[in-house]
Design an enzyme around this catalytic site. Structure first.
Site, PDB file in Angstrom:
ATOM      1  CG  ASP A 398     -35.046  68.387  37.298  1.00 55.07           C
ATOM      2  OD1 ASP A 398     -35.119  68.036  38.502  1.00 55.07           O
ATOM      3  OD2 ASP A 398     -33.969  68.438  36.698  1.00 55.07           O
ATOM      4  CD  GLU A 593     -32.026  60.686  40.754  1.00 54.88           C
ATOM      5  OE1 GLU A 593     -31.830  61.874  40.474  1.00 54.88           O
ATOM      6  OE2 GLU A 593     -32.239  59.801  39.886  1.00 54.88           O
TER       7      GLU A 593
END
Length: 665
Positions: A398, A593
């Site tokens: 996503d 991340e």
């Protein structure tokens, strides 16, 4: 002792300047070098302020290559010996160690020269092993609720926890806890959790309970940053790092929480928040069980049996139900239920799509959005868009242009490769540990041969529908239009990791992989050519070019090695670890991340920013699967390459080839 305060005003006259030179060690009284184990006794508060005053010129409480200091050097002294420091990395190491001492309320820091000069790869790996995993650990119990309940995702003053209707242990625990925590609201979920019910509690967000054992919450590791909940596929990749670092307690705890979720919520959740109740995630539980059981000191056959039962239950009830995630052609898809706009998205996330529909109704976007949410306006086309959007989120990717407004119509390569791995894992576990057949919790007896046939059938179907002989690669298949998508994604190569490819197919796929998705800093999430099909003014999707993600790297490394492509794997491992190491050296230990692997930077400009980059003085936890990818890569890299990594040798110099992709095969 009195706790140091790193925010005190800097001492006057201590403005320093950094230059790109090595740390110089010298004595004020002689020309001898100071030994690496010489101990410096530094006043914590004063030294932090001196460092910030001289080197943190942009005021972000970090010492990075972006600062522009004012003096040539920083000096630390002990017993007449002085060390002169002229290197960003060493200065940031010193700042980090001072910050740790400050947090521990020490007035002084005893530190050696070797600690200041700790090689970067060694330092990153050590901090992951000894600090990061602990900082990322959470529990859903009395000790853990304060940290979780205080985050911005709760939205209101209530500390709300949802408990499954059939978890008597959990309900008794939280009901008792409620007596001493008047702000805690315990809600028992209905037996039938429908999309309508989940929508009805959108304005009452809460955490979902996990396993309570022996009066305590079973621990789990969160991704990092703003995440305080247990995420699905993050947890599997984190477990690889945990097992390498001998944190068997945490790895097993997360597998136990997965099994709890299957038993009580009917699926492994995207994450344990109330708005994820209708959404699962990429399935890795069978691999998780195999790897934990292999690492287990005393083989707990009861644990293996219970875990295997839950994995089979998930396979059959979540993935193999016709009309849901199983399509008519016998292959699978992601398919998340839910109604309307996903409530976890930030305001304005869907403005562009909503504005298109608002124009049709001749009303402002905000008014249209409210009427759509309330059900006053019904629009089947928009409903379908959000089915695709939720499904894309269920896939873990996503967001990506690959799945935008089409996700629920695709037999994706990744989900079918992962389920093939389930079938092969079930075959292996039963054949190895349950030779007379495995009796599941539902009373059914399963044999290895049953799962072998399941896997062979899936392989045939994937070769029929997903394999593109002309391009020499697997692609997602749109079962509505009957066409391949031809979108070049890292997920197209998951069959290498799953062991599904023939050697001939692997021989076709690896040159495509190295041509299309190889970048200077690791594997791309998708090719540049694939994303260029979309308008330039559209938002940059975080799971697309030019970004690279830890789970893709880890799966593709193993896939390459399993098929004998060790040289390609080693090169890509080095490129990824070099990207992480270089950014940590230049930016005060930052481990985020994701990365832009084309420009080899953590400065990613995509829809959600980059979690793990917002901290002062020192990163406490890095990012879960990034940490794991580092430990995994370090375990695979020969010592001579680790040495090159410590010296930050450029990948093209190490391998003698440029990073630019080769000509297409």
């Amino acid at each position: 002792m009195k706790k140091s305060n790193p925010n005190i005003n800097p001492l006057a006259g201590q403005l320093l300047k950094i230059i790109p030179a090595l740390l110089l060690c010298m004595s004020c009284s002689t020309s001898k070098f100071i030994e690496s184990q010489t101990v410096f006794d530094l006043p914590v508060e004063e030294t932090i302020n001196d460092l910030l005053a001289g080197y943190d010129t942009d005021g972000d409480k970090k010492i990075t290559k972006d600062d522009a200091p004012n003096k040539d050097y920083f000096m630390v002294s002990t017993r007449g010996d002085t060390v002169i420091i002229r290197n960003t990395y060493y200065l940031s190491n010193l700042l980090q160690e001072l910050a740790i001492a400050s947090e521990q309320a020490h007035d002084n820091l005893l530190i050696t020269l070797s600690q200041i000069q700790e090689p970067p790869a060694e330092r990153i790996s050590r901090r992951i092993r000894t600090q990061f995993w602990d900082d990322l650990t959470r529990t859903i119990d009395e000790d853990g609720l304060n940290r979780i309940m205080a985050d911005e995702k709760m939205h209101d003053i209530k500390q709300r926890i949802y408990v499954p209707y059939d978890d008597n242990v959990g309900f008794a625990y939280f009901e008792h806890l409620q007596k001493t925590r008047p702000n805690l609201e315990v809600v028992v979920l209905p037996e039938d959790i429908t999309p309508e019910y989940v929508k009805s509690i959108n304005d009452k967000p809460g955490i979902l309970s996990l396993k309570i054992e022996n009066g305590k919450g079973v621990p789990f590791v969160v991704p990092g940053g703003r995440f305080n909940e247990m995420y699905g596929w993050d947890s599997y990749f984190e477990s690889i790092g945990l097992l390498l670092d001998h944190r068997y307690d945490l790895a097993k705890g997360m597998a136990d929480n997965f099994c709890y979720q299957i038993r009580h919520y009917g699926k492994i959740l995207n994450a344990n928040r109330s708005y994820y109740l209708t959404r699962t995630q990429p399935p890795f539980l069978s691999s998780y069980i195999r790897e934990i059981y292999k690492a287990m000191q005393g083989k707990d056959k009861k644990w293996l049996s219970e875990s295997l039962s839950m994995a089979i239950k998930e396979y059959e009830e979540v993935w193999m139900q016709e009309g849901g995630r199983l399509t008519e052609n016998g292959l699978n898809r992601y398919h998340a239920e839910g109604i309307g706009i996903p409530p976890e998205t930030e305001p304005g996330h869907f403005s562009s799509i909503l504005s298109e529909f608002a124009t049709q109704y001749n009303m402002p976007v905000a008014e249209f959005e409210e009427k759509y949410k309330s059900g006053e306006i019904k629009n089947e086309e928009l409903d379908r868009y959000f089915v695709h959007d939720r499904t894309m989120r269920e896939s873990g990717h996503d967001t990506t242009w690959r799945l935008d407004n089409v996700a629920a119509d695709l037999n994706c390569v990744d989900i079918n490769a992962l389920l093939y791995k389930y079938e092969k894992d079930f075959e292996f576990l039963i054949k190895t540990y349950f030779k007379e057949g495995f009796v599941a919790e539902n009373g059914t007896t399963y044999y290895a041969e049953y799962w072998r046939k399941k896997a062979e059938k899936r392989k045939r179907l994937m070769n029929k529908y997903l394999w593109n002989e002309e391009k020499g690669c697997f692609f997602d298949y749109n079962f509505v239009t009957g066409e391949h998508t031809t979108f070049m994604s890292a997920t197209n190569f998951f069959p290498l990791w799953a062991g599904l490819c023939s050697k001939k197919q692997a021989g076709r796929m690896v040159p495509v992989l190295m041509s299309e998705l190889k970048a200077k800093g690791g594997f791309l999430a998708s090719s540049k050519e694939s994303t260029e099909r979309y308008p330039n003014e559209k938002v940059q999707r975080q799971w697309d070019y030019p970004n690279g993600w830890a789970p893709h790297q880890m799966l593709l490394w193993k896939g390459l090695m399993d098929y004998g492509y060790d040289n390609e794997a080693r090169e890509m491992i080095y490129r990824w670890l070099w990207t992480i190491t270089q950014n940590a050296v230049d930016y005060n230990g930052t481990i985020p991340e994701k990365y832009d692997v084309v420009n080899t930077t953590h400065k990613v400009y995509a829809e959600y920013g980059n979690v793990g980059t917002d901290f002062a003085y020192i990163t406490r936890s890095g990012f879960g699967w990034m940490n794991a990818s580092y430990q995994y890569g370090m375990s695979l890299l020969p010592p001579e390459f680790v040495k090159k990594l410590d010296n930050l040798e450029q990948p093209e110099n190490v391998f003698g080839v440029p990073w630019e992709p080769a000509a297409k095969p």
